[in-house]
Design a protein around this motif. Structure first.
Motif, mmCIF file in Angstrom:
data_model
loop_
_atom_site.group_PDB
_atom_site.id
_atom_site.type_symbol
_atom_site.label_atom_id
_atom_site.label_comp_id
_atom_site.label_asym_id
_atom_site.label_seq_id
_atom_site.Cartn_x
_atom_site.Cartn_y
_atom_site.Cartn_z
ATOM 1 N N VAL A 65 0.841 -1.193 0.000
ATOM 2 C CA VAL A 65 0.000 0.000 0.000
ATOM 3 C C VAL A 65 0.878 1.245 0.000
ATOM 4 O O VAL A 65 1.820 1.356 0.789
ATOM 5 C CB VAL A 65 -0.932 0.040 1.228
ATOM 6 N N THR B 169 2.972 0.297 -5.971
ATOM 7 C CA THR B 169 2.364 -0.816 -5.231
ATOM 8 C C THR B 169 0.981 -1.105 -5.815
ATOM 9 O O THR B 169 0.376 -0.249 -6.465
ATOM 10 C CB THR B 169 2.227 -0.468 -3.733
ATOM 11 N N LEU C 219 -8.359 -2.666 3.688
ATOM 12 C CA LEU C 219 -7.822 -3.891 3.100
ATOM 13 C C LEU C 219 -8.665 -5.101 3.487
ATOM 14 O O LEU C 219 -8.937 -5.973 2.656
ATOM 15 C CB LEU C 219 -6.378 -4.107 3.550
ATOM 16 N N TRP D 102 -1.840 -1.322 -4.320
ATOM 17 C CA TRP D 102 -2.909 -0.579 -3.657
ATOM 18 C C TRP D 102 -2.438 0.828 -3.324
ATOM 19 O O TRP D 102 -1.276 1.049 -2.965
ATOM 20 C CB TRP D 102 -3.358 -1.281 -2.378
ATOM 21 N N VAL E 291 -11.879 -5.189 1.347
ATOM 22 C CA VAL E 291 -11.752 -5.617 -0.048
ATOM 23 C C VAL E 291 -11.365 -7.095 -0.139
ATOM 24 O O VAL E 291 -11.801 -7.804 -1.048
ATOM 25 C CB VAL E 291 -10.739 -4.739 -0.828
ATOM 26 N N ARG E 292 -10.573 -7.570 0.816
ATOM 27 C CA ARG E 292 -10.157 -8.971 0.777
ATOM 28 C C ARG E 292 -11.280 -9.902 1.209
ATOM 29 O O ARG E 292 -11.467 -10.976 0.642
ATOM 30 C CB ARG E 292 -8.917 -9.159 1.642
ATOM 31 N N LEU F 199 -9.255 3.476 -0.746
ATOM 32 C CA LEU F 199 -8.210 2.519 -1.095
ATOM 33 C C LEU F 199 -8.515 2.030 -2.505
ATOM 34 O O LEU F 199 -9.562 1.427 -2.750
ATOM 35 C CB LEU F 199 -8.207 1.348 -0.115
ATOM 36 N N TRP F 200 -7.607 2.310 -3.425
ATOM 37 C CA TRP F 200 -7.815 2.002 -4.828
ATOM 38 C C TRP F 200 -6.873 0.885 -5.277
ATOM 39 O O TRP F 200 -5.689 0.885 -4.893
ATOM 40 C CB TRP F 200 -7.505 3.207 -5.715
ATOM 41 N N ALA F 201 -7.351 -0.019 -6.097
ATOM 42 C CA ALA F 201 -6.443 -0.866 -6.861
ATOM 43 C C ALA F 201 -5.763 0.054 -7.875
ATOM 44 O O ALA F 201 -6.432 0.722 -8.669
ATOM 45 C CB ALA F 201 -7.206 -1.980 -7.571
ATOM 46 N N THR F 202 -4.461 0.129 -7.811
ATOM 47 C CA THR F 202 -3.741 1.149 -8.574
ATOM 48 C C THR F 202 -4.024 1.070 -10.071
ATOM 49 O O THR F 202 -4.241 2.101 -10.729
ATOM 50 C CB THR F 202 -2.229 1.021 -8.317
ATOM 51 N N THR G 277 -11.411 -3.876 -6.911
ATOM 52 C CA THR G 277 -11.264 -2.485 -7.336
ATOM 53 C C THR G 277 -10.871 -1.551 -6.198
ATOM 54 O O THR G 277 -10.148 -0.575 -6.408
ATOM 55 C CB THR G 277 -12.572 -1.974 -7.946
ATOM 56 N N GLY G 278 -11.357 -1.809 -4.980
ATOM 57 C CA GLY G 278 -11.025 -0.947 -3.854
ATOM 58 C C GLY G 278 -12.238 -0.602 -3.016
ATOM 59 O O GLY G 278 -13.325 -1.159 -3.192
#
Length: 204
Positions: free
Chosen positions: A11, A94, A116, A96, A119-120, A142-145, A126-127
């Motif tokens: 992250v 990274t 985290l 995230w 999302v997990r 929190l974004w998936a980059t 996606t975030g």
């Protein structure tokens, strides 16, 4: 204080410091002082486990470099926070990216873990975006980059500059944080309530 990376964690903290704080008299909110400590230093200290820190800013203020921070500028200045998000995504190394406005007052210390976990637990690729006691906070997310990079570029190309539209298009899950108010610093009343002082050289 100089920021150094801890053991790797997937992250990056991305601070959005592009606003000029015009309602405060044109002052860089990153350097507003709370209990003698600037906003940018306070927020970095609150997230010691992230593996990298980026600052979205079009400023060339040398204080960022003195703290060991990497500053990323908008490809096209003047397009607001979506441009800042795009710049952060393109610079992020990274998978995230946790984004926060640099004038955020009270993010919970376990914010990274809570997002985290969300999302997990639900398999959200996606975030997640924060909803606090005041409502949806689209810049606290929190974004998936890779997802952010694609959708932010598309939004800019289409002239869609509203962050809530970007959140919806990217498919972020809303995470309700009960009893949390992130807060921000938009007015002189906000500064007074949070006991925040203008930095040296700031003007009203």
């Amino acid at each position: 204080m100089s920021w150094t990376a801890p053991p790797a964690r997937p992250v990056t903290l991305g601070l959005l410091a592009g606003g000029q704080g015009t309602r405060l008299g044109v002052v860089d909110k990153a350097w507003l002082l709370r209990d003698g400590e600037s906003q940018v230093v306070r927020l970095i200290a609150m997230f010691p486990s992230v593996s990298d820190v980026l600052v979205s800013s079009n400023s060339s203020d040398p204080r960022y470099a003195s703290l060991g921070l990497r500053v990323v500028a908008d490809a096209t200045p003047g397009l607001g926070p979506v441009a800042g998000l795009a710049a952060l995504a393109n610079a992020c190394r990274t998978p995230w990216l946790l984004t926060l406005p640099v004038d955020t007052l009270d993010p919970p210390a376990n914010l990274v873990d809570r997002l985290l976990e969300a999302v997990r637990a639900e398999g959200i690729a996606t975030g997640a975006v924060v909803q606090d006691d005041e409502g949806l906070q689209p810049l606290a997310a929190l974004w998936a980059t890779d997802v952010l990079a694609v959708h932010a570029a598309a939004a800019l190309a289409a002239g869609r500059l509203a962050v809530h539209q970007l959140v919806a298009a990217a498919g972020l899950r809303t995470v309700r944080l009960h009893g949390v108010r992130l807060g921000n610093l938009n007015t002189l009343d906000d500064l007074a309530a949070a006991r925040v002082a203008l930095p040296d050289g700031g003007h009203r």
